[in-house]
Design an enzyme around this catalytic site. Structure first.
Site, PDB file in Angstrom:
ATOM      1  CB  CYS A 309      49.185  62.691 172.640  1.00 48.81           C
ATOM      2  SG  CYS A 309      50.507  63.841 173.125  1.00 48.81           S
ATOM      3  N   GLY A 311      44.155  60.690 172.015  1.00 50.01           N
ATOM      4  CA  GLY A 311      43.278  60.489 170.869  1.00 50.01           C
ATOM      5  C   GLY A 311      43.924  59.691 169.751  1.00 50.01           C
ATOM      6  N   GLY A 313      42.312  56.989 170.904  1.00 48.98           N
ATOM      7  CA  GLY A 313      41.964  56.124 172.024  1.00 48.98           C
ATOM      8  C   GLY A 313      42.435  54.694 171.947  1.00 48.98           C
ATOM      9  N   GLY A 314      43.200  54.325 170.929  1.00 51.99           N
ATOM     10  CA  GLY A 314      43.654  52.939 170.814  1.00 51.99           C
ATOM     11  C   GLY A 314      44.572  52.512 171.947  1.00 51.99           C
ATOM     12  CG  ASP A 367      48.797  72.490 175.070  1.00 50.53           C
ATOM     13  OD1 ASP A 367      49.576  71.538 174.867  1.00 50.53           O
ATOM     14  OD2 ASP A 367      48.914  73.595 174.517  1.00 50.53           O
ATOM     15  CG  ASP A 385      50.779  57.551 170.271  1.00 54.44           C
ATOM     16  OD1 ASP A 385      51.742  57.472 169.490  1.00 54.44           O
ATOM     17  OD2 ASP A 385      49.639  57.123 169.986  1.00 54.44           O
ATOM     18  CB  CYS A 438      52.824  55.751 164.000  1.00 48.57           C
ATOM     19  SG  CYS A 438      52.445  54.391 162.884  1.00 48.57           S
TER      20      CYS A 438
END
Length: 506
Positions: A309, A311, A313-314, A367, A385, A438
């Site tokens: 996952c 995006g 992109g960090g 997906d 993530d 997070c």
């Protein structure tokens, strides 16, 4: 760093002293005042309106608004603190406004309510003189809702200026029960307060006896603006390069620096995507996954890594740099086309470096729930993530506390479990999976891992605390009882990142 940010104006403790000094009242009649607020305040109001009525995100909307208004320096700092501080303390300010207006805030026009919230924050959180805050609030109210609203705002702002912050807290904050008290005083919805209390106990950093005290520390930490932390992506940029540009060393990650003033985009390394804004907790998660021991491939082929996952992109950007250093290939997968474009932009220098080194970095749209079926046992290291409520990043995304609802967990839970199961299927025996969120919410962290592991006998948990602490340059404690690890804003100064590391059995 702006003066307002240094004062921590958004915090529940406030910057307004307990002594009563001379008060300057506005002597200008509402009809004679400016018909619109000044540029920093009107810019902040536009952002608040976009957040509350259009579903915008302040961290994305505010930079665009500042550019359009051509605000910089102290004016940009003022608008930034006014926007974020108002959003953070919205719950407390609504209670104060309701008391001063003698009516529920639900009875107020949305634009007028945003103006009043900004006015309260200026007076009680930013040390703005009361007459200036009142005059500007009246002007803004007139511009969004007409002269009648201006009169109401003038009256409410006068009443708000009659009491010090401590007096307002005494007036509107209930003494019992504790959850209700903390909800108003620290400006969090009740359901979030309850969930974070359970998380502190469930992750082993508080007991039932100490939970209320620790909880107050955590909630207060959410109301302090987060430092701007950058990552020097290894092999593409260096910490020394960022330090030479005016940054300060970070605390935990060997690749982290803190930017105390100025915009990240002012730095050449950030503009080139060789460095990026990234919380130190997020950096440590990527470093822990990259350092986890895996069984070497029997054919001697290079390792293959997957960010399921990826995006925006960090973490993918740091993983790509680490993969290049470890002679590994990386696939960065994202379900959204738009976010895939963001990942590709973030990984641009890594993609170039991979081509020069004969390594493969692929950015694709797909997906993640189907990766395990489409590429079974294809990867050595997989990062999940997972999409989550973001309750660990309330310092950076203050509107999330008001936008998220308990019902969001109903949709996120199955998705999180499916993504983790897919990641396990996509990992070869001897490989490692990192499940990260997070959010410290138990329903998004330990419960997800527990439920997935219950149904499988081909994977086992390993101690994430050891690898997370091993990646840090300073002693890292307070990560919980294990084997999973939880970072906390009030303990570590990072976002509230959760990490579980699992090994696929051979």
């Amino acid at each position: 760093m702006s003066d307002q940010r240094r004062q921590g104006g958004g915090g529940a403790g406030g910057s307004r002293g307990g002594h009563r000094g001379p008060r300057q009242k506005s002597r200008t009649a509402p009809s004679a005042r400016s018909r619109q607020g000044d540029l920093p305040r009107s810019t902040a109001l536009r952002v608040l309106r976009a957040v509350s009525h259009e579903g915008a995100y302040a961290n994305l909307e505010l930079p665009k608004a500042l550019r359009r208004a051509r605000l910089s320096g102290r004016d940009a700092g003022f608008a930034t603190e006014l926007t974020y501080g108002t959003l953070r303390m919205q719950g407390l300010y609504d209670a104060i406004i309701a008391e001063a207006a003698q009516r529920p805030v639900s009875k107020l026009d949305g634009g007028v309510l945003d103006v009043l919230r900004m006015g309260v924050h200026q007076v009680l959180g930013m040390r703005v003189p009361e007459h200036a805050a009142a005059d500007q609030s009246v002007a803004l109210a007139r511009s969004v809702a007409g002269q009648g609203a201006a009169g109401l705002v003038n009256a409410v702002m006068r009443r708000i200026g009659e009491r010090l912050r401590e007096e307002w807290l005494e007036a509107v904050v209930p003494t019992e029960p504790v959850v209700e008290r903390l909800s108003v005083a620290q400006s969090h919805p009740v359901w979030v307060v309850k969930a974070l209390r359970q998380a502190l106990i469930g992750h082993g950093v508080a007991t039932a006896e100490s939970a209320d005290t620790v909880l107050e520390d955590l909630l207060a930490a959410h109301n302090v603006p987060a430092d701007v932390t950058l990552v020097a992506r290894p092999g593409l940029a260096t910490v020394d390069e960022l330090l030479a540009a005016g940054a300060q060393p970070g605390r935990w990650s060997p690749f982290a620096v803190e930017l105390e003033s100025g915009a990240p985009g002012d730095l050449e390394a950030v503009r080139d995507s060789r460095a990026a804004v990234q919380d130190e907790g997020s950096q440590l998660l990527a470093l822990a996954l990259a350092a986890a021991p895996v069984t070497p491939r029997s054919d001697g082929a290079p390792e293959r890594w997957l960010d399921l996952c990826a995006g925006p992109g960090g973490k993918a950007g740091l993983l790509a740099a680490l993969a290049l250093q470890q002679d590994a290939d990386l696939v960065a997968n994202e379900v959204s086309e738009h976010r895939t474009d963001l990942v590709r932009q973030s990984l641009r220098p890594a993609l170039t470096a991979a081509g020069e080194a004969g390594r493969e970095i692929v950015v694709r749209t797909g997906d993640g729930r189907e990766a395990g079926q489409e590429e079974p046992e294809a990867y050595d290291r997989v990062l999940v993530d997972a999409p989550c409520t973001g309750l660990g990043a309330l310092r950076r995304r203050p509107e999330a506390r008001w936008r998220r609802q308990p019902g969001d967990l109903v949709g996120l839970g199955p998705l999180q479990r499916e993504l983790l199961a897919s990641a396990i299927d996509a990992t070869r025996p001897g490989g490692v999976i990192a499940y990260a969120t997070c959010s410290p919410h138990l329903s998004e962290t330990t419960f997800v891992v527990r439920d997935v592991l219950k149904k499988r006998d081909d994977v086992e948990a390993i101690d994430a605390r050891e690898l997370l602490a091993g990646a840090a340059v300073d002693e890292l404690t307070g990560l919980g009882e294990g084997p999973h690890a939880q970072l906390w804003p009030h303990l570590h100064g990072t976002d509230g990142m959760f990490l579980a590391l699992l090994r696929k059995k051979g």
